[in-house]
Design a protein around this motif. Structure first.
Motif, short mmCIF file in Angstrom:
data_model
loop_
_atom_site.label_atom_id
_atom_site.label_comp_id
_atom_site.label_asym_id
_atom_site.label_seq_id
_atom_site.Cartn_x
_atom_site.Cartn_y
_atom_site.Cartn_z
N ASP A 71 38.67 34.13 49.70
CA ASP A 71 40.09 33.74 49.52
C ASP A 71 40.81 35.11 49.67
O ASP A 71 42.02 35.17 50.05
N SER A 72 40.30 36.35 49.28
CA SER A 72 41.13 37.59 49.29
C SER A 72 39.87 38.57 49.99
O SER A 72 38.88 38.48 50.07
N ARG A 73 40.70 39.78 50.41
CA ARG A 73 39.85 40.78 51.16
C ARG A 73 39.85 41.92 50.11
O ARG A 73 40.89 42.15 49.38
N LEU A 74 38.78 42.72 50.02
CA LEU A 74 38.63 43.87 49.45
C LEU A 74 39.30 45.33 50.31
O LEU A 74 39.23 45.14 51.53
N GLY A 75 39.69 46.14 49.50
CA GLY A 75 40.43 47.21 50.24
C GLY A 75 41.47 47.57 49.94
O GLY A 75 42.47 46.93 49.02
N SER A 76 42.19 48.42 50.69
CA SER A 76 43.51 49.06 50.61
C SER A 76 44.78 47.99 51.02
O SER A 76 44.45 47.36 51.98
N ARG A 77 45.70 48.12 50.39
CA ARG A 77 46.77 47.11 50.69
C ARG A 77 47.97 47.66 50.90
O ARG A 77 48.93 47.39 50.78
N ALA A 78 47.71 49.09 51.35
CA ALA A 78 48.87 49.81 51.86
C ALA A 78 49.53 49.54 53.03
O ALA A 78 48.68 48.70 54.00
N PRO A 79 50.61 49.70 53.24
CA PRO A 79 51.42 49.26 54.36
C PRO A 79 50.53 49.80 55.70
O PRO A 79 50.10 50.76 55.71
N GLY A 80 50.92 48.94 56.76
CA GLY A 80 50.14 49.49 57.97
C GLY A 80 50.58 50.87 58.60
O GLY A 80 49.51 51.52 58.86
N PHE A 81 51.63 51.44 58.46
CA PHE A 81 52.09 52.69 58.87
C PHE A 81 51.30 53.69 58.26
O PHE A 81 50.89 54.70 58.56
N VAL A 82 51.17 53.53 56.89
CA VAL A 82 50.19 54.33 55.93
C VAL A 82 49.05 54.34 56.47
O VAL A 82 48.28 55.59 56.41
N GLN A 83 48.27 53.44 56.60
CA GLN A 83 46.88 53.39 56.91
C GLN A 83 46.48 53.72 58.27
O GLN A 83 45.48 54.15 58.60
N ARG A 84 47.62 53.70 59.21
CA ARG A 84 47.24 54.46 60.46
C ARG A 84 47.03 55.90 60.46
O ARG A 84 46.59 56.45 61.26
N SER A 85 47.87 56.62 59.32
CA SER A 85 47.71 58.07 59.34
C SER A 85 46.80 58.43 58.31
O SER A 85 47.09 57.87 57.24
N HIS A 86 45.79 59.22 58.79
CA HIS A 86 44.79 59.40 57.71
C HIS A 86 45.31 60.35 56.47
O HIS A 86 45.08 60.15 55.28
N ALA A 87 46.49 61.44 56.92
CA ALA A 87 46.83 62.34 56.02
C ALA A 87 47.87 61.54 55.20
O ALA A 87 47.58 61.62 53.76
N LEU A 88 48.47 60.70 55.53
CA LEU A 88 49.34 59.86 54.76
C LEU A 88 48.87 59.08 53.99
O LEU A 88 49.15 58.79 52.70
N ALA A 122 45.72 59.21 52.76
CA ALA A 122 44.95 60.26 51.55
C ALA A 122 46.18 60.39 50.56
O ALA A 122 45.86 60.28 49.25
N VAL A 123 47.33 60.70 50.98
CA VAL A 123 48.51 61.22 49.82
C VAL A 123 48.68 59.88 49.15
O VAL A 123 49.11 59.85 48.10
N TRP A 124 48.81 58.54 49.88
CA TRP A 124 49.12 57.32 49.36
C TRP A 124 48.13 57.12 48.22
O TRP A 124 48.59 56.79 47.02
N ARG A 125 46.98 57.24 48.45
CA ARG A 125 45.89 56.79 47.28
C ARG A 125 45.98 57.92 46.33
O ARG A 125 45.65 57.43 45.21
N VAL A 126 46.08 59.11 46.41
CA VAL A 126 46.24 60.01 45.37
C VAL A 126 47.51 59.69 44.54
O VAL A 126 47.46 59.78 43.26
N GLY A 127 48.46 59.14 45.10
CA GLY A 127 49.70 58.86 44.51
C GLY A 127 49.44 57.57 43.33
O GLY A 127 49.72 57.48 42.43
N ILE A 128 48.72 56.52 44.14
CA ILE A 128 48.28 55.55 43.47
C ILE A 128 47.43 55.71 42.28
O ILE A 128 47.69 55.34 41.23
N PHE A 129 46.38 56.71 42.54
CA PHE A 129 45.63 56.84 41.22
C PHE A 129 46.24 57.66 40.46
O PHE A 129 46.10 57.36 39.06
N VAL A 130 47.25 58.49 40.52
CA VAL A 130 48.11 59.24 39.53
C VAL A 130 48.89 58.16 38.81
O VAL A 130 49.01 58.29 37.58
N VAL A 131 49.66 57.37 39.49
CA VAL A 131 50.46 56.46 38.86
C VAL A 131 49.60 55.67 37.96
O VAL A 131 49.84 55.25 36.86
N GLY A 132 48.44 54.88 38.62
CA GLY A 132 47.59 53.90 37.58
C GLY A 132 46.99 54.72 36.51
O GLY A 132 47.16 54.16 35.25
#
Length: 137
Positions: free
Chosen positions: A15-32, A34-44
Motif C-alpha cells: 500500500d505504501s512506499r518506503l523512503g523519502s517523501r520530499a518534493p521532486g525538485f528536492v530529490q533531483r538535487s543531491h545537495a538540496l 542532503a540539506v532537506w534531510r538535515v532539516g527534517i532530522f533537526v525539526v524531528g
C-alpha cells in the motif's frame, strides 16, 4: 502458513512506499536533498526533545514524541519501520484489551489495588489521624 503479522507487513508494503517523501525538485538535487534531510532530522529531534521534556510534566509527552517520529518518517526508512511496528503493537494491544477475559482480569486487579490502598489509608488514619507523616511521632 503465513503469520498474521507477516500478512499485515506485506499489505502495508504493497500500500505504501518506503523512503523519502520530499518534493521532486528536492530529490533531483543531491545537495538540496542532503540539506532537506538535515532539516527534517533537526525539526524531528526538536519535537522529540519537547516530548521528552513533557513526559514528567502534565501534557501529551508520548503523543509529541510519536509526532516527532512521524516527522522523521517522512524522510527516513528506519523511522517509517519503527512507526509501522508501533502501530501494529498498539493495534494488537487494543485488540487483546477488548478480550472479555483480559478486561475481567484487569478489573479484578484494579479493584484489589484500590482495596489495598483504601485499607492502608484507613490504617494510617486510625493510627495517626490527619497528622502528616513527617510530624507523626
Amino acid at each position: 502458513m503465513i503469520a498474521e503479522s507477516d500478512q499485515d507487513d506485506q499489505a502495508v508494503a504493497k500500500d505504501s512506499r518506503l523512503g523519502s517523501r520530499a518534493p521532486g525538485f528536492v530529490q533531483r538535487s543531491h545537495a538540496l536533498h542532503a540539506v532537506w534531510r538535515v532539516g527534517i532530522f533537526v525539526v524531528g529531534l526538536a519535537v522529540i526533545a519537547g516530548g521528552v521534556i513533557l513526559l514528567p510534566l502534565p501534557g501529551p509527552g508520548w503523543l509529541i514524541i510519536f509526532g516527532g517520529m512521524a516527522i522523521w518518517g517522512t524522510e527516513f526508512v528506519w523511522a517509517q519501520k519503527v512507526l509501522r511496528w508501533t502501530r501494529r503493537k498498539v493495534t494488537e494491544a487494543a485488540r487483546s484489551a477488548m478480550d472479555p477475559r483480559v478486561r475481567r482480569r484487569n478489573l479484578l486487579i484494579t479493584v484489589a489495588v484500590v482495596l489495598v490502598l483504601a485499607g492502608l489509608a484507613s490504617w494510617y488514619l486510625a493510627s495517626y489521624g490527619f497528622t502528616p507523616p513527617w510530624r507523626a511521632g
